[in-house]
Write a protein that holds these residues in place. Structure first.
Motif, short mmCIF file in Angstrom:
data_model
loop_
_atom_site.label_atom_id
_atom_site.label_comp_id
_atom_site.label_asym_id
_atom_site.label_seq_id
_atom_site.Cartn_x
_atom_site.Cartn_y
_atom_site.Cartn_z
N ALA A 555 0.85 -1.21 0.00
CA ALA A 555 0.00 0.00 0.00
C ALA A 555 0.88 1.25 0.00
CB ALA A 555 -0.91 -0.02 1.22
N SER A 556 1.96 1.20 0.80
CA SER A 556 2.91 2.33 0.85
C SER A 556 3.58 2.51 -0.51
CB SER A 556 3.94 2.04 1.94
OG SER A 556 4.85 3.08 2.06
N LEU A 557 3.95 1.38 -1.14
CA LEU A 557 4.59 1.43 -2.46
C LEU A 557 3.63 2.04 -3.49
CD1 LEU A 557 6.83 0.58 -4.49
CD2 LEU A 557 5.70 -1.63 -4.66
N ALA A 558 2.35 1.68 -3.41
CA ALA A 558 1.35 2.21 -4.36
C ALA A 558 1.26 3.73 -4.25
CB ALA A 558 -0.01 1.57 -4.08
N THR A 559 1.28 4.23 -2.99
CA THR A 559 1.23 5.69 -2.78
C THR A 559 2.47 6.35 -3.36
OG1 THR A 559 0.11 5.20 -0.71
CG2 THR A 559 0.86 7.45 -1.00
N THR A 560 3.63 5.73 -3.13
CA THR A 560 4.89 6.28 -3.65
C THR A 560 4.88 6.31 -5.17
OG1 THR A 560 6.09 5.48 -1.71
CG2 THR A 560 7.41 5.93 -3.65
N LEU A 561 4.45 5.20 -5.78
CA LEU A 561 4.39 5.14 -7.25
C LEU A 561 3.45 6.20 -7.81
CD1 LEU A 561 4.30 1.26 -7.77
CD2 LEU A 561 6.13 2.79 -8.49
N THR A 562 2.32 6.39 -7.13
CA THR A 562 1.34 7.40 -7.59
C THR A 562 1.96 8.80 -7.53
OG1 THR A 562 -0.38 6.00 -6.67
CG2 THR A 562 -1.02 8.24 -7.23
N LYS A 563 2.65 9.09 -6.42
CA LYS A 563 3.25 10.43 -6.26
C LYS A 563 4.28 10.69 -7.35
CE LYS A 563 2.74 10.87 -1.26
NZ LYS A 563 3.47 10.78 0.02
N ILE A 564 5.19 9.71 -7.54
CA ILE A 564 6.27 9.96 -8.53
C ILE A 564 5.72 9.97 -9.95
CG2 ILE A 564 8.15 9.16 -7.01
CD1 ILE A 564 8.23 6.55 -8.59
N ASP A 609 -5.64 -2.90 2.26
CA ASP A 609 -4.53 -2.73 1.32
C ASP A 609 -5.03 -2.81 -0.13
OD1 ASP A 609 -2.75 -2.47 3.42
OD2 ASP A 609 -2.35 -4.62 3.53
N VAL A 610 -6.02 -3.69 -0.36
CA VAL A 610 -6.63 -3.78 -1.71
C VAL A 610 -7.27 -2.45 -2.07
CG1 VAL A 610 -8.47 -4.88 -3.05
CG2 VAL A 610 -7.00 -6.28 -1.60
N ASP A 611 -8.00 -1.86 -1.12
CA ASP A 611 -8.67 -0.57 -1.36
C ASP A 611 -7.66 0.52 -1.69
OD1 ASP A 611 -11.03 -1.78 -0.87
OD2 ASP A 611 -11.35 -0.94 1.14
N ARG A 612 -6.56 0.54 -0.92
CA ARG A 612 -5.55 1.60 -1.15
C ARG A 612 -4.91 1.45 -2.53
NH1 ARG A 612 -2.24 5.90 0.74
NH2 ARG A 612 -4.03 6.25 2.09
N ILE A 613 -4.53 0.23 -2.89
CA ILE A 613 -3.87 0.02 -4.20
C ILE A 613 -4.87 0.32 -5.32
CG2 ILE A 613 -2.73 -1.68 -5.68
CD1 ILE A 613 -1.77 -3.07 -3.06
N SER A 614 -6.12 -0.09 -5.15
CA SER A 614 -7.16 0.17 -6.17
C SER A 614 -7.39 1.67 -6.33
CB SER A 614 -8.48 -0.50 -5.78
OG SER A 614 -8.28 -1.86 -5.53
N LEU A 615 -7.38 2.39 -5.20
CA LEU A 615 -7.55 3.84 -5.24
C LEU A 615 -6.42 4.49 -6.03
CD1 LEU A 615 -8.97 6.47 -4.12
CD2 LEU A 615 -7.34 6.35 -2.24
N CYS A 616 -5.17 4.03 -5.77
CA CYS A 616 -4.02 4.60 -6.47
C CYS A 616 -4.12 4.32 -7.98
CB CYS A 616 -2.72 4.02 -5.92
SG CYS A 616 -2.39 4.59 -4.23
N LEU A 617 -4.58 3.11 -8.34
CA LEU A 617 -4.77 2.79 -9.77
C LEU A 617 -5.79 3.74 -10.40
CD1 LEU A 617 -4.80 -1.12 -9.63
CD2 LEU A 617 -3.26 0.25 -11.02
N LYS A 618 -6.87 4.01 -9.66
CA LYS A 618 -7.94 4.90 -10.15
C LYS A 618 -7.40 6.32 -10.34
CE LYS A 618 -12.90 5.41 -9.30
NZ LYS A 618 -13.19 6.79 -9.55
N VAL A 619 -6.59 6.78 -9.35
CA VAL A 619 -6.02 8.14 -9.42
C VAL A 619 -5.14 8.27 -10.64
CG1 VAL A 619 -4.41 9.73 -8.27
CG2 VAL A 619 -6.18 8.59 -6.93
N LEU A 620 -4.30 7.24 -10.90
CA LEU A 620 -3.38 7.31 -12.05
C LEU A 620 -4.15 7.22 -13.38
CD1 LEU A 620 -0.24 5.23 -11.02
CD2 LEU A 620 -0.44 7.69 -11.25
N SER A 621 -5.25 6.50 -13.38
CA SER A 621 -6.01 6.38 -14.64
C SER A 621 -6.77 7.66 -14.97
CB SER A 621 -6.97 5.18 -14.57
OG SER A 621 -7.90 5.39 -13.53
#
Length: 953
Positions: A555-564, A609-621
């Motif tokens: 989940a932390s990695l997903a947030t980092t990937l989204t930010k960068i 953790d599924v929710d957080r990673i899914s949210l990051c995917l949605k933000v990037l899309s």
């Protein structure tokens, strides 16, 4: 004086199982027995007299048959016997038989054996009958010229006690001892003689010291200690004498004896506040700490240095000695190192911070080379925290410190690495100029990080502060390197299939049917569930964490990937590159989700953790501006708010400390006259020797907020009723590990009460030291009985018992009055203390005893209730004031305290105000207490319950 206050010279062990012998058999043994049986009989006589037997018929027998013997054991026993035996008739006159005893002791004072002479002189110190001592005076004087130092030493003591008690017997004692002192060569004799002159005739002592002040360094350490005491007392009483003796004290700082150096340094500080004197004393203390091997001594002397620092005028002098103080870090003991680092941190200034940081960096590097030990890890943590504090206070130092500390992010000890990470996070936020350096170092050590918690923190820092295109790409490369080959599920299954040997067959069991949340059936292959165990050493770190089932890091990695990814989109204009980078980030998240849903990890992914990673995917899309702001601006702002609140709190506490230490005098302040001030008001003017003696005896005067007399009366417990034949009340005096019960016993009858005995017993971790001795009370008389109780741990104790007595002339059995219980308050041992949040959480997890107390009060304000709990339990609130401010209907706070025995007590207050019940609704909730010992947890809970009841109507 009561029996408990009398000075005890001799302790006699009494076996209680034997039957007391008769007077006739003892008389027979003393008359006709051999030396051995006479010795045993004499011992029995002594024990019987100590137990209250009179035995007057044996006095002449002992004088006739035992006194003439030359056996040393019997001689020694006779000294004890003559000390305790009644020497007077009921009307107070001396017994005639004592003249024979006196003659025998005159002969012993002229005996050729020095042991007999010396022990007889010691015995004469205890005699309180002037008629017995008068004929012995010439013999005592003659002993001052004996060839052996043991005799001369005890002769001086005998003359001193006789002069103090009966001055008319030897009025010229000070002059006699002064002449003896001038010609004496033995150190112990000189010490005793000088000690006598200090107490008997101080002017003569000063005259003698003036004649030999240049030779003081050559004296023995026991004499030097007495000289230090004299100089202190003289200068304390007459400050004009300071100039005369201060040079002598300076010289004694160079003494070979550590005790003399310690006392001389303490005396020098009280006599002079000149910078040179303070520097010399502090230097002396530092040398003592380094040279003494005993850790207790080191801690005591460190406390003296800390006391010196508390004085504003002395602090500047000590700042120049910071580098010397840091030499103490060579001590392996953690407690000593902790105090030393704290002292150095308090004294650090812009003049010496650079040197301090260099030394601490060397110490940190040293801990890396030492073999792993529990204390090494804790010491490393202390060093990291000290460097952290230095860098925050002196930002110029941060650039030197960070490269060294960041090596420890890959450390096996998670606690030390977490401290480094916290420091790095604060530094990268506060110091813009260091961001490039920190990111570069972080990328270097990223792959070597072993702890998942540190990994998460490092990911967050990299995601938050990588601002250039190159850095963003470096972070993505490192993440790919840490994850290994993707997609993860396929590569893992291939690896497993590839590692199976040809002769091994895959046993496929029956296909297991599972029911999903929606009620449909799902199948799970037995092949994947019974896969062989794979060696985990060659796995990249992040992949290892994920396969172990730790998906919080994902989940932390997903947030980092989204930010960068969002930042990369803002930096790079080419659409193709933008899409390529975002797609790569989304692929990584998708492959992690796939892994989490498969059966490969040891634990499946959690819904959060599924929710957080899914949210990051949605933000990037979608890439909406609002989400861009939240991910790239709001996160950093919240960190900034947290750090500024923390800094504000630290500044506030430092301000409070400095306000405490700064002595401000107003023009209209009253002038304090030394003769008129209360004892506890002028600490600096008190006699330090007297203070230390009082502290040792447990008579320390605490500064009470209210009137001291009233506070003492508050501790008086009534033990019996006013209508009982014997009235008793006790004052309970708690002095750390000792409790002294001062019991007042009043005879309210018109009869004489014999063998009036206070019988006590204890409940809890208390131990009665000695049984109080019986008393005889005249009609309407009163007496004080003292009883000592030892305390072993922090828990509520109960002392209970009764008073038994005989009525003189009555034939009835013994009478008994039962006493009320005395409850020993746990608050006397608990003191507020502080610890970090991490330490609090660690202790909370470790402590096994928990006591849950339900809030039951009539208070209506949450903050008032919290303050009341803090006041009644002596605990300190660790939750910052800012977090508690405002009003939202509920409150949570952490409390912490430590007992004088080193036990920790934790409490968590969770309270709320039920709004639906109106504004006058009482506070409700729970207080959870955790401690290592059951007694501590229960006692604190009882205390809270009791204080709640007191506030209730």
């Amino acid at each position: 004086m009561t029996a408990a206050e009398n000075v005890c010279y001799t302790l006699i062990n009494v076996p209680m199982d034997s039957e007391p012998p008769s007077e006739i058999s003892l008389k027979n043994d003393l008359e006709k027995g051999d030396v051995k049986s006479k010795t045993e009989a004499l011992k029995k006589v002594i024990i019987m007299i100590l137990n209250g037997e009179k035995l007057p018929g044996l006095l002449m027998t002992i004088i006739r048959f035992v006194l003439p013997l030359q056996d040393h054991t019997i001689k020694k026993l006779l000294l004890v016997f003559w000390e305790i035996v009644p020497k007077t008739t009921p009307d107070g006159r001396l017994l005639h038989e004592m003249i024979l005893v006196c003659d025998a002791y005159r002969k012993d004072l002229q005996h050729p054996n020095e042991f007999i002479r010396g022990s007889t002189l010691r015995f004469l110190c205890k005699l309180k009958e002037a008629e017995l001592l008068e004929p012995l005076m010439p013999a005592i004087r003659a002993c001052l010229e004996h060839r052996h130092s043991y005799v001369r030493r005890n002769a001086v003591l005998a003359i001193y006690t006789i002069y103090r008690n009966f001055e008319h017997l030897i009025p010229d004692a000070p002059e006699l001892i002064h002449d003896f002192l001038v010609n004496e060569k033995d150190a112990s004799c000189k010490r005793n003689a000088f000690m006598m002159l200090i107490h008997a005739d101080q002017d003569r002592a000063l005259d003698y010291l003036s004649t030999c002040i240049d030779q003081v360094q050559t004296f023995g350490d026991i004499l030097q200690l007495v000289i230090v005491e004299l100089i202190y007392k003289v200068c304390h009483a007459n400050p004009s004498e300071r100039a005369r003796f201060i040079r002598c004290i300076y010289n004694l700082l160079q003494s070979s004896s550590p005790a003399v150096k310690y006392e001389a340094a303490g005396t020098l500080v009280t006599l002079s506040s000149a910078p040179t004197a303070i520097k010399a004393a502090a230097q002396c203390y530092i040398d003592l700490i380094i040279k003494e091997s005993d850790n207790n001594v080191k801690l005591i002397v460190l406390d003296r240095l800390i006391e010196l620092k508390e004085h504003p005028a002395h602090e500047r002098v000590l700042q120049d000695l910071v580098m010397d103080i840091l030499r103490v870090l060579s001590t392996p003991d953690l407690e000593v190192r902790k105090k030393t680092l704290q002292l150095a941190l308090d004294l650090v200034s812009s003049r010496n911070v650079e040197e301090l940081v260099i030394v601490l960096k060397k110490e940190v590097i040293k801990t890396n080379n030492v073999s792993e030990h529990e204390d090494t890890d804790k010491y490393r943590q202390l060093l990291v925290r000290t460097l952290h504090s230095c860098s925050v206070r002196f930002p110029d130092m941060a650039a030197n410190v960070i490269p060294v500390l960041m090596e420890f992010l890959s450390d096996n000890n998670e606690a030390a690495a977490a401290d480094v990470l916290e420091f790095v996070r604060e530094a990268i936020q506060r110091f813009d100029n260091l961001r490039m350096l920190i990111v570069e170092k972080m990328l270097e050590v990223f792959h070597a990080i072993k702890s998942v918690k540190i990994y998460r923190g490092a990911l967050w820092i990299l995601g938050e502060y990588c601002s250039t295109k190159e850095d963003i790409q470096s972070v993505m490369t490192e993440i790919r390197r840490s994850l290994g080959e993707i997609p993860i599920v396929e590569s893992e299954i291939k690896k497993e299939a590839g590692e199976l040997k040809p002769e091994e067959e895959i046993t496929v069991g029956p296909v297991q049917k599972l029911v999903t949340e929606m009620g449909t059936y799902a199948t799970q292959s037995a092949l994947s569930s019974s896969r062989p165990t794979k060696k985990e050493e060659d796995r990249p770190p992040l992949r290892g964490f994920l396969l172990d089932g730790d998906f919080f890091v994902a989940a932390s990695l997903a947030t980092t990937l989204t930010k960068i990814a969002l930042r990369y989109v803002a930096l790079v204009q080419e659409k193709k590159k933008q899409n390529s980078f975002v797609a790569e980030a989304m692929l990584l998240m998708a492959t992690i989700l796939h892994l989490g849903k498969s059966s490969l990890p040891k634990k499946p992914i959690t819904d959060d953790d599924v929710d957080r990673i899914s949210l990051c995917l949605k933000v990037l899309s979608e890439c909406s501006p609002l989400m861009n702001d939240i991910f790239n601006k709001e996160c950093r702002q919240s960190l900034s708010h947290m750090l500024s609140a923390k800094l504000e709190e630290e500044k506030l506490s430092q301000k409070k400390e400095s306000e405490k230490r700064n002595v401000t005098v107003q023009p209209d302040d009253p002038i304090s006259f030394m003769q008129l001030t209360a004892k506890n008001e002028m600490n600096c003017k008190e006699d330090q020797f007297q203070l230390s003696l009082l502290a040792a005896m447990g008579n320390t005067q605490r500064k009470e907020t209210a009137d001291p007399l009233a506070s003492k009366l508050n501790k008086v417990t009534q033990l019996t009723g006013f209508s009982d034949p014997v009235y008793a009340e006790a004052y309970v005096h708690v002095n750390q590990y000792d409790i002294v019960l001062d019991v007042l016993v009043v005879n309210q009858t018109s009869d004489t009460l014999q063998n009036c005995t206070l019988e006590l017993a204890t409940l809890g971790d208390l131990k009665l030291v000695e049984k109080p001795s019986p008393l005889t009370l005249a009609p309407h008389d009163f007496a004080n009985i003292k009883a000592n109780v030892k305390v072993a741990s922090t828990e509520n104790g109960i002392i209970f018992g009764n008073i038994v007595y005989d009525v003189s002339g009555a034939a009835s059995d013994r009478n008994c009055v039962v006493l009320s219980d005395i409850h020993i308050d746990i608050m006397d041992y608990i003191q507020p203390a502080t610890c970090t949040d991490a330490e609090f959480r660690q202790m909370w997890a470790e402590f096994e005893w928990e006591n849950k107390v339900t809030v039951n009060t009539n208070m209506v304000d949450l903050n008032d209730y919290l303050q009341h709990i803090l006041k009644s339990t002596n605990m300190k609130c660790l939750t910052p004031e800012k977090a508690l401010s405002g009003y939202c209907g509920f409150m949570a706070a952490n409390l912490y305290a430590r007992s004088i025995f080193g036990e920790d007590a934790l409490a968590n207050v969770s309270i709320e105000k039920p709004i639906h019940q109106g504004p006058d609704a009482a506070v409700t909730g729970h207080i959870r207490i955790r401690a290592k010992s059951q007694g501590m947890a229960l006692s604190l809970g009882d205390k809270i319950n009791l204080s709640q009841k007191k506030t209730s109507i």
